[in-house]
Design a protein around this motif. Structure first.
Motif, PDB file in Angstrom:
ATOM      1  N   MET A 150     -27.268  18.047   4.299  1.00  0.00           N
ATOM      2  CA  MET A 150     -26.937  19.446   4.798  1.00  0.00           C
ATOM      3  C   MET A 150     -27.615  20.453   4.008  1.00  0.00           C
ATOM      4  SD  MET A 150     -24.632  19.603   7.054  1.00  0.00           S
ATOM      5  CE  MET A 150     -23.384  18.750   7.736  1.00  0.00           C
ATOM      6  N   ARG A 151     -27.887  20.142   2.631  1.00  0.00           N
ATOM      7  CA  ARG A 151     -28.653  21.326   1.799  1.00  0.00           C
ATOM      8  C   ARG A 151     -30.031  21.363   2.337  1.00  0.00           C
ATOM      9  NH1 ARG A 151     -27.454  18.756  -2.904  1.00  0.00           N
ATOM     10  NH2 ARG A 151     -25.766  20.139  -3.321  1.00  0.00           N
ATOM     11  N   LEU A 152     -30.709  19.988   2.702  1.00  0.00           N
ATOM     12  CA  LEU A 152     -31.977  20.122   3.154  1.00  0.00           C
ATOM     13  C   LEU A 152     -32.358  20.874   4.525  1.00  0.00           C
ATOM     14  CD1 LEU A 152     -35.039  19.122   2.704  1.00  0.00           C
ATOM     15  CD2 LEU A 152     -34.285  17.202   4.128  1.00  0.00           C
ATOM     16  N   THR A 153     -31.184  20.609   5.477  1.00  0.00           N
ATOM     17  CA  THR A 153     -31.155  21.153   6.579  1.00  0.00           C
ATOM     18  C   THR A 153     -31.047  22.731   6.655  1.00  0.00           C
ATOM     19  OG1 THR A 153     -30.421  19.122   7.747  1.00  0.00           O
ATOM     20  CG2 THR A 153     -30.284  21.197   9.044  1.00  0.00           C
ATOM     21  N   LEU A 154     -30.091  23.153   5.738  1.00  0.00           N
ATOM     22  CA  LEU A 154     -29.605  24.840   5.986  1.00  0.00           C
ATOM     23  C   LEU A 154     -30.481  25.555   4.992  1.00  0.00           C
ATOM     24  CD1 LEU A 154     -25.874  24.291   6.688  1.00  0.00           C
ATOM     25  CD2 LEU A 154     -27.691  24.681   8.311  1.00  0.00           C
ATOM     26  N   HIS A 155     -30.947  24.912   3.740  1.00  0.00           N
ATOM     27  CA  HIS A 155     -31.758  25.625   2.733  1.00  0.00           C
ATOM     28  C   HIS A 155     -32.957  26.626   3.542  1.00  0.00           C
ATOM     29  CE1 HIS A 155     -33.867  26.628  -0.924  1.00  0.00           C
ATOM     30  NE2 HIS A 155     -32.773  26.011  -1.651  1.00  0.00           N
ATOM     31  N   PRO A 156     -33.116  27.865   3.046  1.00  0.00           N
ATOM     32  CA  PRO A 156     -34.060  28.738   3.478  1.00  0.00           C
ATOM     33  C   PRO A 156     -35.489  28.187   3.339  1.00  0.00           C
ATOM     34  CG  PRO A 156     -33.016  29.685   1.737  1.00  0.00           C
ATOM     35  CD  PRO A 156     -32.255  28.493   1.920  1.00  0.00           C
ATOM     36  N   GLN A 157     -35.669  27.156   2.502  1.00  0.00           N
ATOM     37  CA  GLN A 157     -37.107  26.450   2.081  1.00  0.00           C
ATOM     38  C   GLN A 157     -37.051  25.390   2.628  1.00  0.00           C
ATOM     39  OE1 GLN A 157     -37.527  26.909  -2.116  1.00  0.00           O
ATOM     40  NE2 GLN A 157     -38.898  28.894  -1.985  1.00  0.00           N
ATOM     41  N   GLY A 158     -36.006  24.791   3.396  1.00  0.00           N
ATOM     42  CA  GLY A 158     -35.881  23.490   3.919  1.00  0.00           C
ATOM     43  C   GLY A 158     -36.325  23.462   5.382  1.00  0.00           C
ATOM     44  N   LEU A 159     -35.507  22.732   6.237  1.00  0.00           N
ATOM     45  CA  LEU A 159     -35.762  22.933   7.500  1.00  0.00           C
ATOM     46  C   LEU A 159     -35.422  24.068   8.316  1.00  0.00           C
ATOM     47  CD1 LEU A 159     -34.683  19.139   8.628  1.00  0.00           C
ATOM     48  CD2 LEU A 159     -36.929  20.019   8.424  1.00  0.00           C
ATOM     49  N   ALA A 160     -34.278  24.912   7.638  1.00  0.00           N
ATOM     50  CA  ALA A 160     -33.906  25.922   8.435  1.00  0.00           C
ATOM     51  C   ALA A 160     -34.917  26.948   8.858  1.00  0.00           C
ATOM     52  CB  ALA A 160     -32.927  26.715   7.489  1.00  0.00           C
ATOM     53  N   PRO A 161     -35.960  27.156   8.612  1.00  0.00           N
ATOM     54  CA  PRO A 161     -36.829  28.241   9.286  1.00  0.00           C
ATOM     55  C   PRO A 161     -37.569  27.528  10.430  1.00  0.00           C
ATOM     56  CG  PRO A 161     -37.283  28.035   6.881  1.00  0.00           C
ATOM     57  CD  PRO A 161     -36.588  27.192   7.202  1.00  0.00           C
ATOM     58  N   ARG A 162     -37.552  26.213  10.618  1.00  0.00           N
ATOM     59  CA  ARG A 162     -38.249  25.602  11.738  1.00  0.00           C
ATOM     60  C   ARG A 162     -37.112  25.382  12.840  1.00  0.00           C
ATOM     61  NH1 ARG A 162     -41.175  20.821   8.272  1.00  0.00           N
ATOM     62  NH2 ARG A 162     -41.893  21.992   6.518  1.00  0.00           N
ATOM     63  N   ILE A 163     -35.752  25.374  12.168  1.00  0.00           N
ATOM     64  CA  ILE A 163     -34.910  25.449  13.454  1.00  0.00           C
ATOM     65  C   ILE A 163     -34.700  26.505  14.412  1.00  0.00           C
ATOM     66  CG2 ILE A 163     -32.471  24.365  14.033  1.00  0.00           C
ATOM     67  CD1 ILE A 163     -32.297  23.406  11.383  1.00  0.00           C
ATOM     68  N   LEU A 164     -34.981  26.413  15.590  1.00  0.00           N
ATOM     69  CA  LEU A 164     -35.309  27.699  16.492  1.00  0.00           C
ATOM     70  C   LEU A 164     -33.849  28.067  16.813  1.00  0.00           C
ATOM     71  CD1 LEU A 164     -38.600  26.413  18.472  1.00  0.00           C
ATOM     72  CD2 LEU A 164     -38.418  27.493  16.439  1.00  0.00           C
ATOM     73  N   ASN A 165     -32.949  27.244  17.049  1.00  0.00           N
ATOM     74  CA  ASN A 165     -31.740  27.672  17.473  1.00  0.00           C
ATOM     75  C   ASN A 165     -30.795  27.493  16.291  1.00  0.00           C
ATOM     76  OD1 ASN A 165     -31.774  24.701  17.547  1.00  0.00           O
ATOM     77  ND2 ASN A 165     -30.265  24.973  19.183  1.00  0.00           N
ATOM     78  N   LEU A 166     -31.274  28.012  15.073  1.00  0.00           N
ATOM     79  CA  LEU A 166     -30.515  27.992  13.958  1.00  0.00           C
ATOM     80  C   LEU A 166     -29.173  28.355  13.766  1.00  0.00           C
ATOM     81  CD1 LEU A 166     -30.899  26.996  10.998  1.00  0.00           C
ATOM     82  CD2 LEU A 166     -31.596  29.535  10.029  1.00  0.00           C
ATOM     83  N   ARG A 167     -28.725  29.435  14.264  1.00  0.00           N
ATOM     84  CA  ARG A 167     -27.528  30.071  14.404  1.00  0.00           C
ATOM     85  C   ARG A 167     -26.500  29.112  15.068  1.00  0.00           C
ATOM     86  NH1 ARG A 167     -27.518  35.014  11.997  1.00  0.00           N
ATOM     87  NH2 ARG A 167     -29.463  36.022  11.648  1.00  0.00           N
ATOM     88  N   GLN A 168     -26.827  28.681  16.252  1.00  0.00           N
ATOM     89  CA  GLN A 168     -26.130  27.549  16.764  1.00  0.00           C
ATOM     90  C   GLN A 168     -25.963  26.339  16.035  1.00  0.00           C
ATOM     91  OE1 GLN A 168     -28.332  27.311  20.617  1.00  0.00           O
ATOM     92  NE2 GLN A 168     -26.397  27.904  21.495  1.00  0.00           N
ATOM     93  N   TRP A 169     -27.208  25.723  15.469  1.00  0.00           N
ATOM     94  CA  TRP A 169     -27.002  24.445  14.800  1.00  0.00           C
ATOM     95  C   TRP A 169     -26.311  24.697  13.699  1.00  0.00           C
ATOM     96  CZ3 TRP A 169     -27.332  20.058  16.739  1.00  0.00           C
ATOM     97  CH2 TRP A 169     -27.416  18.848  16.151  1.00  0.00           C
TER      98      TRP A 169
END
Length: 273
Positions: A150-169
């Motif tokens: 969860m931390r890796l996915t949602l961290h602003p230096q993790g995967l979050a900037p790469r998730i194009l539908n971030l708000r939904q996911w």
């Protein structure tokens, strides 16, 4: 994991208040619980008020019908004056060698598609090459063990900037955590939720639109992930072990990321063939 979790009533209060709290959380009446457990509403009332001490079998039966997690079933047994029934075996214990080998074969056999195994705190205990490929370019500090999904996915230096539908996911992941908090009543899990929910939400994919161009017949909410200039589409599937008899095993979850379109499947096969 045999101790009572934070957020539950102390064992000193007895098993009655604990059972009542679980029943109320599940929004089940005493009569409905009695019918499910082949008992009577009067007996359930007596147990909850401390006028009757339930047998070990009754504690486990009520816990089963209240969908109490295995860890908390041990806490109920202790509060009722019985020994814990379910062991908490460290995952690296020799007794779980068969389980570890099975998990490694399972997620390895899922390649080239990503698959990982997490515990109750979403710490990654195993991952295949499909997952580690997606971590390219992530700062090393975020990849230090224990790696938290969860931390890796949602961290602003993790995967979050790469998730194009971030708000939904992101909304999907936070709702998933909320359901687990309601089920487990875990203070550490609540703390993790508050941490990741407070992460700032970066602009996804450097300004790329969150919705894909053209109609796409998705069969579930996808995670749209930018990887080396390509948009990869995944849908998530989570599975757990049936009728676990160990707390560690009960809290493991296997998550697999299935390609949501042919292009993603072809790309992964070309990278990890």
């Amino acid at each position: 994991m045999t101790t009572a979790p934070s957020g539950t009533a102390p064992a000193a209060e007895g098993v009655g208040p604990l059972l009542r709290a679980w029943r109320e959380q599940r929004r089940i009446s005493q009569l409905e619980l009695a019918l499910r457990a082949d008992s009577s509403a009067r007996h359930i009332s007596f147990i909850e008020t401390g006028r009757s001490r339930p047998s070990e079998e009754m504690v486990l039966r009520l816990a089963e019908h209240l969908d109490v997690p295995v860890r908390e079933r041990n806490a109920l047994l202790l509060a009722a004056g019985y020994a814990p029934r379910f062991p908490h075996t460290p995952l690296d214990d020799p007794a779980l060698e068969v389980l570890r080998d099975g998990i490694e074969r399972l997620i390895g056999g899922f390649e080239p598609y990503p698959a990982l195994v997490v515990d109750a705190m979403y710490d990654v205990v195993a991952a295949n090459r499909g997952v580690t490929m997606l971590f390219d370019g992530i700062p090393p500090a975020l990849l230090e063990p224990p790696l938290n999904a969860m931390r890796l996915t949602l961290h602003p230096q993790g995967l979050a900037p790469r998730i194009l539908n971030l708000r939904q996911w992101r909304g999907h992941l936070l709702e998933q955590m909320e359901r687990q908090i309601a089920l487990r009543r875990s203070a550490p899990l609540r703390a993790l939720y508050e941490e990741v929910a407070a992460f700032p939400v970066p602009e996804a994919g450097g300004g790329i639109a969150e919705e894909p161009q053209g109609p796409v017949a998705y069969f579930a909410l996808p995670m749209l992930l930018e990887h080396e200039g390509r948009t990869l589409s995944f849908v998530s599937s989570i599975s757990t072990f049936n009728t676990p008899m160990d707390v560690t095993v009960a809290e493991l979850a296997v998550e697999t990321l299935l390609p949501a379109d042919p292009a993603t499947a072809k790309y992964l096969q070309s990278r990890l063939s």
